[in-house]
Enzyme design. Structure first.
Site, PDB file in Angstrom:
ATOM      1  N   ASP A  65      19.090  27.259  49.487  1.00 20.99           N
ATOM      2  CA  ASP A  65      20.502  26.975  49.196  1.00 20.99           C
ATOM      3  C   ASP A  65      20.687  26.537  47.750  1.00 20.99           C
ATOM      4  O   ASP A  65      19.723  26.155  47.065  1.00 20.99           O
ATOM      5  CB  ASP A  65      20.993  25.878  50.157  1.00 20.99           C
ATOM      6  CG  ASP A  65      22.439  26.076  50.578  1.00 20.99           C
ATOM      7  OD1 ASP A  65      23.198  26.698  49.805  1.00 20.99           O
ATOM      8  OD2 ASP A  65      22.806  25.597  51.668  1.00 20.99           O
ATOM      9  N   ASP A 109      30.219  30.707  54.092  1.00 28.32           N
ATOM     10  CA  ASP A 109      30.210  29.578  55.031  1.00 28.32           C
ATOM     11  C   ASP A 109      31.306  29.744  56.080  1.00 28.32           C
ATOM     12  O   ASP A 109      31.315  29.044  57.093  1.00 28.32           O
ATOM     13  CB  ASP A 109      30.431  28.255  54.281  1.00 28.32           C
ATOM     14  CG  ASP A 109      29.120  27.690  53.744  1.00 28.32           C
ATOM     15  OD1 ASP A 109      28.053  28.238  54.071  1.00 28.32           O
ATOM     16  OD2 ASP A 109      29.172  26.692  52.993  1.00 28.32           O
TER      17      ASP A 109
END
Ligand code: GLA
Length: 732
Positions: free
Chosen positions: A469, A539
């Site tokens: 990430d 997301d």
């Protein structure tokens, strides 16, 4: 720096052709051709880029369409075809003059591997000790060209690279339409198309330093003579393979040419190149089609699977990611249960997301722990090893989340190395998501990250998957490692530092799948994908929104690289409620996963999921490795549809996905005509993922001709919005 090498060493390995006389170079792929001419003066022209010609020399009939292969600011106005001042590169020399005049010294064409042709052009400045090497690589099978450059400073003084596009297009059409893929957090890669009118410039650029694809993946479609069509018309489709600041510019010149340039964005960060150093600039990737953007997409996807992304020809596992199901709130028993349930449903991999590490400042929320990559003993007394063992006992693989480029000020790493973060003197430290960005231009920081990640992977050799990430951008571009004079190199050196880390890890751990996540789709770019196997599209897991995002980003990236997860309803990000089948049918058009608490599924949901997972595994080779045909766009209608086609042992298999986005037009939809099938063959039709609401097509179970499916099409029996249909077609 791995990207900075002494050119003298590299040149020695090439035996170079002379550039003193007129010469012709044709790089050919299956159906396109890029042709170059070297003129006596030592100038290199690109005289043609388009459909492959029966007689290659015809590429030279129209000299006015010839353009300098790599125009500098100095020769921006040379020749009629280049007369509106467009250039790719501008350099400030050691004496402070903005001056670069390149002539071709030598060149070489060779075949690095079968199916590829590589032309390497060596330029030198006529006065200053600066050399530029331009490489063009043609991929025969996919019809994709890659182009990049290396700039070498052989002088004693540093030079500054003020601009350096990796590639450009100079074309002549009647009108110019440009499609780009802009977005934001939770809504990445929305495709939009604009006409660029005479005298205007359309620009897509990024200056956020990291996760630059969030605001727009650096891809493009340039359509000549009208808006891009799926199956007809001339288009150039491509991307810049770069995870940092980029600049894509499309200028419709006053003399009615389109000049488009594609490169790292050095506006904020002109690159200071010291003596005896070489800077390698990102690859520009481009493909041409005169059969529309559908064919161009398939060409780019072929290139991506063949090497543009990591291991693009090996099918990916289905997985359950813990994030939306558990967030930071887990302990060993809970994770064990999640793994058991995942395995029971038929999933092949369990991925533990954020929250598993750091002891002095435990990672129980996003405000602490980043940087301290040791397992939290309180939460996970048996360590990562314990979890890997449970996964193994359940016969599923294990994966884990990391965010190695970042640090929370509340961490042991920051206590030890406050100098390792990107920051500006005389300015306060500014946090985003309570975190700071580590200075990846610093080799010591790169080494620290490599060591932490290598310890994790070598200590747990059965880790099969890493979710990598990167959750913030660069606001304060200052480095305590770089010299005062080189501060502006930070943006470029950061990205090259990230690439060095990934390169080492991928080489050392070749069997690990690396997902690129950056607050969602912030690293959906081919620079990152050279090291990663897939990216997290967004997301936002609302399937309705995902249809638009997957449609957009799918113009560039193949389904195998797009991670898409079934999550709960109502959706965490949008609160929209959708049927489980709809969620499955959207995620199944990409790399399917789950991201929820499996214990909360009802028995009916488990039964449906198990069956849908089994069916996905059967259609997986077609979805992940097949050719994409877009049938009906969600941007144009309320009924979206696409399909994948794959040849398997001489017979075709295809999978069609259709979604109804709004009830409004449900009664008036027209049949959807399929594509890519064989008109003279018959296909067995099977509807998949049928739920309690029943079948959507009367063709289920029938044998139907390819001519009918493509000529007449399939009508779907929609009942209400957010219904969907998946059909498998098997050539008989
Ligand atoms: C980012 C990612 C999410 C999740 C969280 C964890 O927001 O995009 O998928 O991994 O970080 O903190």
């Amino acid at each position: 720096m791995t990207t900075q090498v002494l050119l003298a060493t590299a040149i020695a390995s090439l035996s170079l052709g002379s550039a003193s006389a007129d010469q012709k170079i044709d790089l050919k792929t299956k159906s396109s051709q890029m042709s170059f001419d070297i003129k006596n003066s030592g100038q290199l022209y690109r005289c043609y880029f388009g459909r492959k010609l029966a007689n290659q020399d015809d590429a030279r009939l129209n000299s006015s369409s010839s353009t300098l292969a790599y125009p500098t600011l100095w020769n921006a106005n040379e020749g009629w075809a280049n007369a509106s001042g467009e250039y790719n590169i501008s350099i400030t020399q050691g004496d402070g003059r903005v001056s670069l005049d390149l002539v071709l010294d030598s060149y070489k064409v060779r075949t690095p591997t079968p199916g590829q042709e590589l032309a390497v052009f060596e330029f030198r400045d006529t006065h200053y000790p600066v050399r530029v090497r331009l490489s063009v690589l043609a991929h025969e099978d996919s019809d994709v060209f890659e182009q990049w450059l290396e700039i070498t400073n052989n002088g004693k003084d540093a030079i500054t690279i003020d601009e350096a596009a990796s590639g450009h297009l100079k074309v002549k059409g009647t009108r110019y339409y440009v499609s780009t893929f802009s977005g934001t957090w939770g809504g990445e890669s929305f495709i939009s198309e604009e006409e660029v009118k005479q005298g205007n410039i359309l620009e897509r650029s990024s200056h956020t330093g990291t996760r630059t694809a969030q605001e727009g993946t650096p891809g493009f479609i340039l359509s000549l003579n009208g808006p891009a069509q799926e199956d007809e018309g001339e288009v150039f489709l491509g991307a810049l393979a770069w995870s940092g600041n980029y600049d894509l510019r499309f200028k419709h010149s006053p003399n009615h040419h389109m000049f488009a340039s594609f490169g790292a964005n050095l506006r904020q960060s002109p690159y200071r190149l010291e003596a005896d150093r070489t800077l390698t600039l990102p690859r520009w990737i481009v493909t041409y089609s005169d059969k529309g953007k559908g064919e161009a997409t398939r060409q780019l996807h072929r290139w991506a699977r063949a090497g543009g992304i990591q291991k693009g020809t090996s099918e990916r596992d289905t997985l359950l990611n813990s994030w939306e199901g558990a967030h930071f709130n887990f302990d060993e028993p809970l994770l064990h249960k999640m793994m058991e349930r995942s395995a029971d449903m038929g999933l092949e991999l369990f991925v533990l997301d954020d929250g598993w590490f750091a002891n002095k400042y435990p990672r129980n929320y996003d405000n602490a722990g980043l940087g301290d990559w040791t397992v939290n003993k309180k939460k996970l007394p048996n360590g990562v090893e314990g979890l890997v063992k449970v996964a193994k006992d359940n016969k599923i693989k294990f994966g884990i989340w990391v965010e190695p480029e970042m640090v929370n000020p509340k961490s042991e790493l920051y206590e030890t190395h406050p100098d390792w973060v990107i920051k500006l003197p005389h300015r306060p430290l500014r946090e985003e998501r309570s975190q700071l960005v580590l200075d990846l231009s610093n080799p010591a920081v790169q080494d620290y990250i490599i060591k932490c990640m290598d310890d994790l992977l070598s200590g747990n050799p059965e880790i099969a998957y890493i979710k990598w990430d990167c959750n913030r951008t660069v606001w304060d571009p200052g480095s305590t490692y770089l010299s005062d004079a080189n501060q502006k190199n930070l943006h470029v050196d950061y990205v090259n530092g990230y690439y060095r880390i990934m390169d080492e890890l991928v080489k050392k751990h070749p069997n690990v799948i690396f997902q690129a996540c950056a607050s969602g789709g912030g690293r959906a770019d081919f620079g990152a994908m050279k090291y990663h196997h897939e990216f997290w599209v967004s997301d936002n897991t609302d399937p309705y929104d995902r249809i638009f995002m997957q449609w957009g980003v799918g113009h560039l990236f193949p389904a195998i690289s797009m991670a898409s997860h079934v999550t709960v309803s109502p959706c965490h990000q949008t609160s929209r409620s959708t049927p489980l089948k709809f969620r499955f049918d959207v995620a199944s058009a990409a790399r399917l996963g789950f991201e929820l608490q499996p214990q909360n599924l009802t028995q009916d949901e488990v039964t449906f999921s198990k069956k849908a997972l089994t069916e996905y595994k059967r259609i997986r080779p077609v979805v992940q490795l097949g050719d994409l045909y877009r049938l009906r766009s969600p941007y144009d209608t309320k009924e979206a549809s696409l399909m994948y086609v794959k040849e398997e042992s001489g017979k075709q298999r295809a999978v069609v996905f259709a979604y109804l986005l709004s009830r409004l037009q449900a009664d008036s939809t027209s049949p959807i005509r399929l594509k890519g099938l064989k008109p003279d063959k018959r296909y067995k039709v099977t509807e998949l993922n049928v739920d309690h609401s029943g079948k959507r097509t009367f063709l289920d179970g029938k044998e139907v001709g390819g001519d009918y499916l493509m000529g007449n099409g399939i009508s779907f029996g929609w009942g209400k919005e957010l219904q969907s249909c998946v059909i498998e077609l098997q050539e008989i």
